[in-house]
Design a protein around this motif. Sequence first.
Motif, mmCIF file in Angstrom:
data_model
loop_
_atom_site.group_PDB
_atom_site.id
_atom_site.type_symbol
_atom_site.label_atom_id
_atom_site.label_comp_id
_atom_site.label_asym_id
_atom_site.label_seq_id
_atom_site.Cartn_x
_atom_site.Cartn_y
_atom_site.Cartn_z
ATOM 1 N N GLY A 98 -1.189 6.818 1.769
ATOM 2 C CA GLY A 98 -0.139 5.818 1.749
ATOM 3 C C GLY A 98 1.210 6.343 1.309
ATOM 4 N N LEU A 99 1.309 7.669 1.085
ATOM 5 C CA LEU A 99 2.581 8.233 0.641
ATOM 6 C C LEU A 99 3.657 7.994 1.696
ATOM 7 N N SER A 100 4.784 7.400 1.298
ATOM 8 C CA SER A 100 5.878 7.150 2.233
ATOM 9 C C SER A 100 6.405 8.469 2.792
ATOM 10 N N GLY B 277 0.783 -1.228 0.000
ATOM 11 C CA GLY B 277 0.000 0.000 0.000
ATOM 12 C C GLY B 277 0.813 1.275 0.000
ATOM 13 N N SER B 278 2.114 1.181 0.178
ATOM 14 C CA SER B 278 2.955 2.381 0.226
ATOM 15 C C SER B 278 3.108 2.987 -1.166
ATOM 16 N N VAL B 279 3.171 4.321 -1.199
ATOM 17 C CA VAL B 279 3.331 5.039 -2.462
ATOM 18 C C VAL B 279 4.696 5.716 -2.483
ATOM 19 N N MET C 181 8.691 10.853 0.887
ATOM 20 C CA MET C 181 8.251 11.362 -0.412
ATOM 21 C C MET C 181 7.774 12.814 -0.376
ATOM 22 N N LYS C 182 7.188 13.234 0.721
ATOM 23 C CA LYS C 182 6.636 14.593 0.776
ATOM 24 C C LYS C 182 7.692 15.654 0.464
ATOM 25 N N PRO C 183 8.876 15.631 1.102
ATOM 26 C CA PRO C 183 9.873 16.643 0.749
ATOM 27 C C PRO C 183 10.353 16.538 -0.698
ATOM 28 N N LEU C 184 10.374 15.334 -1.270
ATOM 29 C CA LEU C 184 10.773 15.190 -2.662
ATOM 30 C C LEU C 184 9.743 15.814 -3.596
ATOM 31 N N VAL C 185 8.472 15.579 -3.296
ATOM 32 C CA VAL C 185 7.390 16.158 -4.104
ATOM 33 C C VAL C 185 7.427 17.679 -4.019
ATOM 34 N N GLU C 186 7.571 18.209 -2.826
ATOM 35 C CA GLU C 186 7.634 19.659 -2.651
ATOM 36 C C GLU C 186 8.839 20.252 -3.376
ATOM 37 N N TRP C 187 9.967 19.559 -3.299
ATOM 38 C CA TRP C 187 11.188 20.008 -3.979
ATOM 39 C C TRP C 187 10.958 20.106 -5.486
ATOM 40 N N HIS C 188 10.331 19.082 -6.050
ATOM 41 C CA HIS C 188 10.102 19.086 -7.499
ATOM 42 C C HIS C 188 9.216 20.247 -7.927
ATOM 43 N N PHE C 189 8.084 20.410 -7.264
ATOM 44 C CA PHE C 189 7.124 21.414 -7.703
ATOM 45 C C PHE C 189 7.555 22.838 -7.348
ATOM 46 N N ALA C 190 8.556 22.961 -6.487
ATOM 47 C CA ALA C 190 9.148 24.282 -6.222
ATOM 48 C C ALA C 190 10.173 24.637 -7.298
#
Length: 238
Positions: free
Chosen positions: A221-223, A120-122, A226-235
């Motif tokens: 289910g986001l690991s 279930g992890s994303v 992942m949150k800091p990686l997602v934020e880094w990309h969209f910034a």
Amino acid sequence: MSFDLPRNVILPVDAIDVRLDPGPHPFARDNAEAIAENWQQETAANPALFDGTVVLLSQLAYRNSRLIGRCHAVNYSTFMLWRKRRENSGAEHAYAHAMLVAGDNALVAIRMGSHTVGAGSVYFAAGSFEPIDFRDGLVDVDFNMIREVREETGLDLSAARRGVRWHALSIPSGTVIFRRYHVDAPADEIARRISSFVTSETDPEIEGPVIIRHAADLPEGLSPHMKPLVEWHFAGEG
């Protein structure tokens, strides 16, 4: 050297000098009986587990935009016990993410299958480093990224445009080394390709694709890493 790198911050990485030591990892050597006992329990709970070979770090440092370290091949059963005893174990885990960027700038991740340890992890398609990922004793991070994406999603990223450098994020659970891989197709088309591959597999490792379209689009289910990686990309970083 041991483990000497900034934690909880995304680091630019221009070179990776992580080498495979042919000797046993001290954690594996000192915990053989506990590893065997724990593996019996793990496989009783999940018979699908396979005791393959992965690597565990015994050293990792960050110097002048370089990752420098040493690792050892261990059985997956060793890794499973280490996950429960990682504090003060003398071992750490590193893994790699090909950050799949679609033509519309959305990110395409995956959700792990119900029979896996990370059910279930994303996160971005990935797997632990294995001895096959080393060239003359030196880790080939991009080979690992491309191999794991192909195995889990059916996508071949070998010709995809890559980010100019790697980046790394070290948190208590491990160090992720990541790099953007750009695919021209829009996210919906990439997701369709992945879904078709999963359907064709007899025993797929993943449940399916997960599209992330903006920094606040955080799926269930986001690991945690992942949150800091997602934020880094969209910034627009990197």
